[in-house]
Design a protein around this motif. Structure first.
Motif, mmCIF file in Angstrom:
data_model
loop_
_atom_site.group_PDB
_atom_site.id
_atom_site.type_symbol
_atom_site.label_atom_id
_atom_site.label_comp_id
_atom_site.label_asym_id
_atom_site.label_seq_id
_atom_site.Cartn_x
_atom_site.Cartn_y
_atom_site.Cartn_z
ATOM 1 N N SER A 391 55.274 -5.137 17.664
ATOM 2 C CA SER A 391 54.492 -6.372 17.579
ATOM 3 C C SER A 391 52.989 -6.107 17.421
ATOM 4 O O SER A 391 52.229 -7.028 17.143
ATOM 5 N N ASP A 392 52.566 -4.881 17.620
ATOM 6 C CA ASP A 392 51.132 -4.565 17.525
ATOM 7 C C ASP A 392 51.009 -3.107 17.064
ATOM 8 O O ASP A 392 50.583 -2.242 17.821
ATOM 9 N N ILE A 393 51.383 -2.852 15.820
ATOM 10 C CA ILE A 393 51.572 -1.473 15.340
ATOM 11 C C ILE A 393 50.255 -0.688 15.342
ATOM 12 O O ILE A 393 49.229 -1.149 14.829
ATOM 13 N N ALA A 394 50.323 0.517 15.907
ATOM 14 C CA ALA A 394 49.178 1.430 15.837
ATOM 15 C C ALA A 394 49.348 2.329 14.614
ATOM 16 O O ALA A 394 48.564 2.258 13.667
ATOM 17 N N SER A 395 50.396 3.173 14.623
ATOM 18 C CA SER A 395 50.674 4.046 13.472
ATOM 19 C C SER A 395 51.793 3.414 12.662
ATOM 20 O O SER A 395 52.900 3.229 13.181
ATOM 21 N N TYR A 396 51.541 3.113 11.412
ATOM 22 C CA TYR A 396 52.565 2.454 10.576
ATOM 23 C C TYR A 396 53.606 3.481 10.123
ATOM 24 O O TYR A 396 53.260 4.436 9.415
ATOM 25 N N PRO A 397 54.882 3.278 10.496
ATOM 26 C CA PRO A 397 55.919 4.227 10.068
ATOM 27 C C PRO A 397 56.414 3.911 8.654
ATOM 28 O O PRO A 397 57.429 4.445 8.223
ATOM 29 N N PHE A 398 55.751 3.044 7.959
ATOM 30 C CA PHE A 398 56.087 2.659 6.585
ATOM 31 C C PHE A 398 54.774 2.343 5.876
ATOM 32 O O PHE A 398 53.707 2.292 6.513
ATOM 33 N N GLN A 399 54.840 2.134 4.560
ATOM 34 C CA GLN A 399 53.630 1.819 3.799
ATOM 35 C C GLN A 399 53.145 0.411 4.160
ATOM 36 O O GLN A 399 53.880 -0.560 3.948
ATOM 37 N N LEU A 407 45.307 -7.468 8.407
ATOM 38 C CA LEU A 407 45.127 -7.281 9.847
ATOM 39 C C LEU A 407 44.281 -6.035 10.139
ATOM 40 O O LEU A 407 43.369 -6.062 10.971
ATOM 41 N N ILE A 408 44.573 -4.954 9.413
ATOM 42 C CA ILE A 408 43.825 -3.696 9.615
ATOM 43 C C ILE A 408 42.329 -3.924 9.338
ATOM 44 O O ILE A 408 41.462 -3.488 10.089
ATOM 45 N N ARG A 410 40.708 -6.683 9.588
ATOM 46 C CA ARG A 410 40.158 -7.472 10.696
ATOM 47 C C ARG A 410 39.879 -6.572 11.898
ATOM 48 O O ARG A 410 38.837 -6.665 12.539
ATOM 49 N N GLN A 411 40.825 -5.678 12.195
ATOM 50 C CA GLN A 411 40.638 -4.767 13.325
ATOM 51 C C GLN A 411 39.464 -3.824 13.104
ATOM 52 O O GLN A 411 38.755 -3.467 14.037
ATOM 53 N N LEU A 412 39.229 -3.448 11.845
ATOM 54 C CA LEU A 412 38.102 -2.576 11.505
ATOM 55 C C LEU A 412 36.786 -3.344 11.415
ATOM 56 O O LEU A 412 35.728 -2.746 11.287
ATOM 57 N N ASP A 413 36.898 -4.661 11.408
ATOM 58 C CA ASP A 413 35.749 -5.530 11.195
ATOM 59 C C ASP A 413 35.092 -5.240 9.838
ATOM 60 O O ASP A 413 33.868 -5.140 9.711
ATOM 61 N N ILE A 414 35.962 -5.024 8.838
ATOM 62 C CA ILE A 414 35.493 -4.835 7.456
ATOM 63 C C ILE A 414 36.076 -5.990 6.652
ATOM 64 O O ILE A 414 37.291 -6.167 6.631
ATOM 65 N N PRO A 415 35.228 -6.823 6.032
ATOM 66 C CA PRO A 415 35.735 -8.025 5.356
ATOM 67 C C PRO A 415 36.766 -7.726 4.280
ATOM 68 O O PRO A 415 36.757 -6.651 3.681
ATOM 69 N N ILE A 416 37.654 -8.692 4.078
ATOM 70 C CA ILE A 416 38.675 -8.578 3.027
ATOM 71 C C ILE A 416 37.985 -8.626 1.669
ATOM 72 O O ILE A 416 37.065 -9.411 1.464
ATOM 73 N N ARG A 417 38.449 -7.781 0.735
ATOM 74 C CA ARG A 417 37.832 -7.739 -0.604
ATOM 75 C C ARG A 417 38.199 -8.981 -1.404
ATOM 76 O O ARG A 417 39.338 -9.428 -1.364
ATOM 77 N N GLN A 418 37.233 -9.494 -2.137
ATOM 78 C CA GLN A 418 37.529 -10.612 -3.060
ATOM 79 C C GLN A 418 38.155 -10.034 -4.313
ATOM 80 O O GLN A 418 37.680 -9.062 -4.863
#
Ligand code: SF4
Length: 419
Positions: A391-399, A407-408, A410-418
């Motif tokens: 429910s709150d994946i740290a290391s993604y075991p898939f692509q 979500l990543i 947001r967690q990095l606080d780097i805006p989504i690319r337009q």
């Protein structure tokens, strides 16, 4: 019965820290209490004389003292499902690409690492065969049965790699050699290469050489802690455990000499009290030596000496994951990056557009480890949910796909690319 004294929890309702990183001062493990005499060294299990029969699933509770390596090994739940010796499905994963094996003994691991579900102090609570490692159960299976299944068609096997994880036990060096020999006698290591996740405390340089001579491809050292102070506090004197930072580095250097470039590395757990700068300096040191780092996100395992502490906040984890990937695979150096006064990453040392491309590829956020057959920066060892809940994946075991990358970011606080 418990040898662990419950303490106040520092997490919010989701088990996450309220802070944006886990500083050293707040990550103190509790002190292990004394184990009752009748539970010490697996005495409770060894009082029986029951023979093991086939696959043992945790909590089968038949206390078979002869269920031990090299005849038996434990394997991760993901590996057991993929091998077909256990039923079950994994969230968003078809299979695992790494057959992770773990040596097993009724008296268990004799070390006491504060974050580990297999630690010695837990003998007061659970028999070794029933203890989980971190987050997932490890059923016990006869080694001959595993080899028979994989040897029937190694080229078509779902496994891209096999890994033998040692534990701290007087027999573990000799049994590692036996298990490795049993594998390479029947399965071509070119078809399915073997990694060793070593326990340096009991090893010599000759032992490292022997694993190479028997056909191991990669040798890793489970350093786990990123600094000497964190190491001592979580795996050494601080928790009555036998490990020493200097001995781990001695064996790491031996592995570098014997296995050579790109064929050795170290496991590191992020968020046990080191700063982001400290762990990334270690990543750089390993790369400069010619090796790799394999990272895990700290998870407060129930029953461990750190179960009252917060999991690594996702923003800290993502920053380190991304920076580690850049150092390990994109030639960026730690001294090109910027850090704030608390050692947090504030600049990744490459232009924003380039960084955005790396984030969007998503590989930086997958589980890190020894490579499989897809490409060098995609680990065979995907360890599904070994360092976080699904429910709150740290290391993604898939692509990671689009919604994961959103979500990543947001967690990095780097805006989504337009687009
Ligand atoms: S040596 Fe490994 S298995 Fe044993 S307690 Fe430490 S981390 Fe766990």
């Amino acid at each position: 019965m418990s040898c662990v004294e419950p303490k106040a929890n520092l997490t919010n309702a989701d088990g996450q820290s309220d802070q944006d990183h886990n500083p050293f001062d707040s990550m103190q493990p509790r002190v292990p209490l004394k184990t009752p005499v009748d539970r010490k060294n697996g005495r409770h299990v060894k009082a029986n004389d029951i023979l093991p029969k086939g696959v043992y699933l945790p909590n089968n509770n038949y206390m078979a003292p002869h269920m031990k390596s090299p005849e038996y090994v434990q394997l991760s739940t993901a590996a057991a499902i993929t091998l077909g010796v256990m039923g079950g499905r994994m969230h968003r994963c078809g299979c695992t690409r790494c057959l992770n094996l773990l040596l097993t003994y009724p008296e268990g691991c004799r070390a006491n690492c504060a974050y580990c579900g297999l630690a010695r102090h837990r003998e007061a609570d659970r028999d070794y065969a029933d203890r989980n490692f971190i987050r997932v159960d490890w059923p016990a299976v006869p080694m001959a049965e595993i080899v028979d299944i994989v040897a029937s068609d190694p080229k078509e096997s779902p496994f891209h790699r096999m890994c033998i994880s040692m534990i701290t036990h007087p027999q573990s060096d000799a049994d590692t050699f036996t298990v490795l020999r049993q594998w390479t006698d029947r399965i071509d290591p070119e078809a399915i290469p073997v990694s060793i996740l070593s326990n340096p405390t009991t090893m010599t340089r000759d032992d490292v050489q022997k694993t190479r001579d028997l056909g191991a491809d990669i040798f890793t050292v489970a350093l786990d802690a990123a600094t000497p102070a964190v190491f001592d506090r979580t795996r050494g004197k601080g928790v009555q455990s036998p490990h020493k930072w200097s001995k781990y580095w001695e064996i790491l250097q031996d592995a570098k000499d014997i296995f050579g470039r790109q064929k050795f590395g170290a496991h590191i757990i992020v968020g046990m009290g080191e700063t982001e700068y400290e762990v990334l300096q270690l990543v750089q040191e390993l790369v400069d030596l010619g090796g790799h780092s394999h990272m895990f996100c700290f998870f407060p395992e129930q029953g461990s000496l750190m179960d009252h502490l917060p999991a690594t906040p996702r923003d800290q984890w993502r920053r380190v994951q991304l920076a580690r990937y850049l150092i390990d695979y994109r030639g960026v150096r730690v001294d090109q990056m910027r850090f704030d006064d608390q050692g947090r990453v504030s600049g990744y040392g490459i232009p924003d557009a380039e960084l955005a491309g790396v984030i969007d590829e998503g590989i930086a956020f997958r589980t890190s480890g020894c490579p499989g057959k897809f490409q060098d920066d995609i680990s065979a060892c995907d360890r599904p949910y070994g360092d976080s809940p699904p429910s709150d994946i740290a290391s993604y075991p898939f692509q990671p796909v689009k919604k994961d990358l959103k979500l990543i970011r947001r967690q990095l606080d780097i805006p989504i690319r337009q687009e």
